[in-house]
Design a protein around this motif. Structure first.
Motif, mmCIF file in Angstrom:
data_model
loop_
_atom_site.group_PDB
_atom_site.id
_atom_site.type_symbol
_atom_site.label_atom_id
_atom_site.label_comp_id
_atom_site.label_asym_id
_atom_site.label_seq_id
_atom_site.Cartn_x
_atom_site.Cartn_y
_atom_site.Cartn_z
ATOM 1 N N PRO A 48 -10.948 5.212 11.313
ATOM 2 C CA PRO A 48 -10.296 6.076 10.326
ATOM 3 C C PRO A 48 -10.148 7.497 10.858
ATOM 4 O O PRO A 48 -11.004 7.986 11.592
ATOM 5 C CB PRO A 48 -11.255 6.033 9.131
ATOM 6 C CG PRO A 48 -12.044 4.782 9.312
ATOM 7 C CD PRO A 48 -12.176 4.598 10.787
ATOM 8 N N LEU A 50 1.035 6.514 7.764
ATOM 9 C CA LEU A 50 -0.417 6.358 7.705
ATOM 10 C C LEU A 50 -0.895 6.410 6.252
ATOM 11 O O LEU A 50 -0.094 6.335 5.330
ATOM 12 C CB LEU A 50 -1.078 7.446 8.558
ATOM 13 C CG LEU A 50 -0.672 7.423 10.041
ATOM 14 C CD1 LEU A 50 -1.296 8.591 10.786
ATOM 15 C CD2 LEU A 50 -1.080 6.104 10.683
ATOM 16 N N LEU A 51 -2.195 6.540 6.048
ATOM 17 C CA LEU A 51 -2.753 6.492 4.703
ATOM 18 C C LEU A 51 -2.545 7.807 3.946
ATOM 19 O O LEU A 51 -2.569 8.888 4.528
ATOM 20 C CB LEU A 51 -4.252 6.176 4.771
ATOM 21 C CG LEU A 51 -4.622 4.847 5.442
ATOM 22 C CD1 LEU A 51 -6.139 4.690 5.482
ATOM 23 C CD2 LEU A 51 -3.982 3.668 4.720
ATOM 24 N N VAL A 52 -2.372 7.682 2.632
ATOM 25 C CA VAL A 52 -2.173 8.852 1.782
ATOM 26 C C VAL A 52 -3.375 9.788 1.851
ATOM 27 O O VAL A 52 -3.232 11.012 1.834
ATOM 28 C CB VAL A 52 -1.917 8.424 0.321
ATOM 29 C CG1 VAL A 52 -1.880 9.628 -0.607
ATOM 30 C CG2 VAL A 52 -0.610 7.641 0.219
ATOM 31 N N GLN A 53 -4.575 9.216 1.978
ATOM 32 C CA GLN A 53 -5.778 10.056 1.977
ATOM 33 C C GLN A 53 -5.906 10.937 3.218
ATOM 34 O O GLN A 53 -6.743 11.835 3.268
ATOM 35 C CB GLN A 53 -7.040 9.203 1.833
ATOM 36 C CG GLN A 53 -7.315 8.261 2.993
ATOM 37 C CD GLN A 53 -7.337 6.808 2.550
ATOM 38 O OE1 GLN A 53 -6.508 6.393 1.741
ATOM 39 N NE2 GLN A 53 -8.292 6.053 3.056
ATOM 40 N N TYR A 54 -5.065 10.688 4.219
ATOM 41 C CA TYR A 54 -5.104 11.528 5.418
ATOM 42 C C TYR A 54 -4.342 12.845 5.230
ATOM 43 O O TYR A 54 -4.527 13.786 6.012
ATOM 44 C CB TYR A 54 -4.489 10.794 6.614
ATOM 45 C CG TYR A 54 -5.278 9.616 7.124
ATOM 46 C CD1 TYR A 54 -6.576 9.371 6.709
ATOM 47 C CD2 TYR A 54 -4.706 8.718 8.032
ATOM 48 C CE1 TYR A 54 -7.289 8.279 7.166
ATOM 49 C CE2 TYR A 54 -5.419 7.627 8.512
ATOM 50 C CZ TYR A 54 -6.703 7.405 8.079
ATOM 51 O OH TYR A 54 -7.411 6.334 8.550
ATOM 52 N N GLN A 91 0.836 -1.200 0.000
ATOM 53 C CA GLN A 91 0.000 0.000 0.000
ATOM 54 C C GLN A 91 0.871 1.250 0.000
ATOM 55 O O GLN A 91 1.902 1.297 0.672
ATOM 56 C CB GLN A 91 -0.917 0.011 1.232
ATOM 57 C CG GLN A 91 -1.979 1.095 1.202
ATOM 58 C CD GLN A 91 -2.926 0.971 2.378
ATOM 59 O OE1 GLN A 91 -2.506 0.999 3.526
ATOM 60 N NE2 GLN A 91 -4.218 0.829 2.094
ATOM 61 N N LYS A 92 0.454 2.260 -0.735
ATOM 62 C CA LYS A 92 1.195 3.513 -0.772
ATOM 63 C C LYS A 92 1.009 4.273 0.538
ATOM 64 O O LYS A 92 -0.120 4.385 1.032
ATOM 65 C CB LYS A 92 0.735 4.371 -1.954
ATOM 66 C CG LYS A 92 1.122 3.806 -3.315
ATOM 67 C CD LYS A 92 0.677 4.718 -4.444
ATOM 68 C CE LYS A 92 1.107 4.153 -5.792
ATOM 69 N NZ LYS A 92 0.671 5.030 -6.914
ATOM 70 N N ARG A 93 2.107 4.774 1.096
ATOM 71 C CA ARG A 93 2.072 5.546 2.330
ATOM 72 C C ARG A 93 2.994 6.765 2.197
ATOM 73 O O ARG A 93 4.008 6.701 1.499
ATOM 74 C CB ARG A 93 2.550 4.693 3.520
ATOM 75 C CG ARG A 93 1.712 3.434 3.798
ATOM 76 C CD ARG A 93 0.365 3.775 4.390
ATOM 77 N NE ARG A 93 -0.447 2.591 4.611
ATOM 78 C CZ ARG A 93 -0.566 1.970 5.789
ATOM 79 N NH1 ARG A 93 0.105 2.420 6.839
ATOM 80 N NH2 ARG A 93 -1.339 0.907 5.913
ATOM 81 N N ASP A 152 -13.726 -4.834 7.756
ATOM 82 C CA ASP A 152 -12.478 -5.373 8.294
ATOM 83 C C ASP A 152 -12.732 -6.442 9.342
ATOM 84 O O ASP A 152 -12.031 -7.458 9.404
ATOM 85 C CB ASP A 152 -11.636 -4.257 8.925
ATOM 86 C CG ASP A 152 -11.062 -3.315 7.877
ATOM 87 O OD1 ASP A 152 -11.259 -3.585 6.670
ATOM 88 O OD2 ASP A 152 -10.423 -2.331 8.264
#
Length: 214
Positions: A203, A121-125, A52-54, A83
């Motif tokens: 999230p 953490l996640l890219v969308q954050y 996953q991209k981070r 999940d």
């Protein structure tokens, strides 16, 4: 601001130490890596690795590797199930022992990550962080960090980010090794793996101010 000793450590010592420790860990844990890979393939199927991209240092995005812990079960509409449904008993074991994190040692060798630092953490954050929270990306993300040994997924997002920034401001050789030993202790007793209301962690939706603006 990072103090002068912290800057010297980060510039001349931290990266070589990361390379040595991660290489020794990969060699020493190679039988464990092999066994876990076989078990993941047998119990969860392919692919064995979850990629996953981070965002990393200076928010540069990289591909992070972990052992897979969830199935690909989907509903009638083809959407992935929650999940809590896809996370199997075996997957929970991998997470509670942090065995799923071991492939990140290769991210450390590549230079994407460090042994100790704020967790990636996640890219969308990224658009949700305030200026204070963005400072967590002033150092390489870590396999473990100050927030992980202070509660991991059992503490709030705000507390976690405050601890991440505190680490950025106080990074040191002694501090990193203290976190390494505390991480080993946390893994042994399996503390703070899950949040109280989710299979993993809720999230991040931004602070109250950012939610209003968005």
């Amino acid at each position: 601001m990072i103090n002068s000793k912290g800057r010297f450590y980060r510039r001349f010592i931290k990266r070589p130490m990361d390379l040595i420790v991660s290489f020794v860990a990969i060699v020493a844990l190679s039988p464990v890596l092999l066994v876990v890979a076989i078990l993941v393939k047998t119990k969860l199927g392919s692919p064995v690795l979850f990629k996953q991209k981070r965002p990393g240092l200076n928010e540069k995005v990289f591909m992070m590797y972990k052992f897979r812990t969830m199935t690909d079960e989907r509903c009638e509409n083809g959407e992935l199930l929650p999940d809590s449904v896809r996370l199997t008993k075996f997957g929970k074991f991998l997470r509670s022992t942090s065995l799923d994190e071991l492939p990140e040692l290769f991210n450390i060798i590549k230079g994407d990550m460090s042994i100790i630092g704020p967790r990636p953490l996640l890219v969308q954050y990224l658009p949700l962080y305030n200026e204070h929270q963005k400072r967590r990306h002033d150092v390489r993300p870590g396999l473990s960090g100050l927030a992980q040994v202070s509660g991991r997924n059992a503490i709030s997002w705000e507390d976690k980010f405050d601890l991440d920034v505190k680490y950025v401001d106080t990074v040191s050789f002694i501090g990193d090794w203290k976190i390494i030993f505390l991480t080993i202790k946390k893994v042994v007793v399996r503390e703070g793996i899950n949040a109280e209301t989710a299979a993993t962690i809720e999230p991040f939706k931004g602070t109250e101010k950012e939610r209003i603006e968005i």
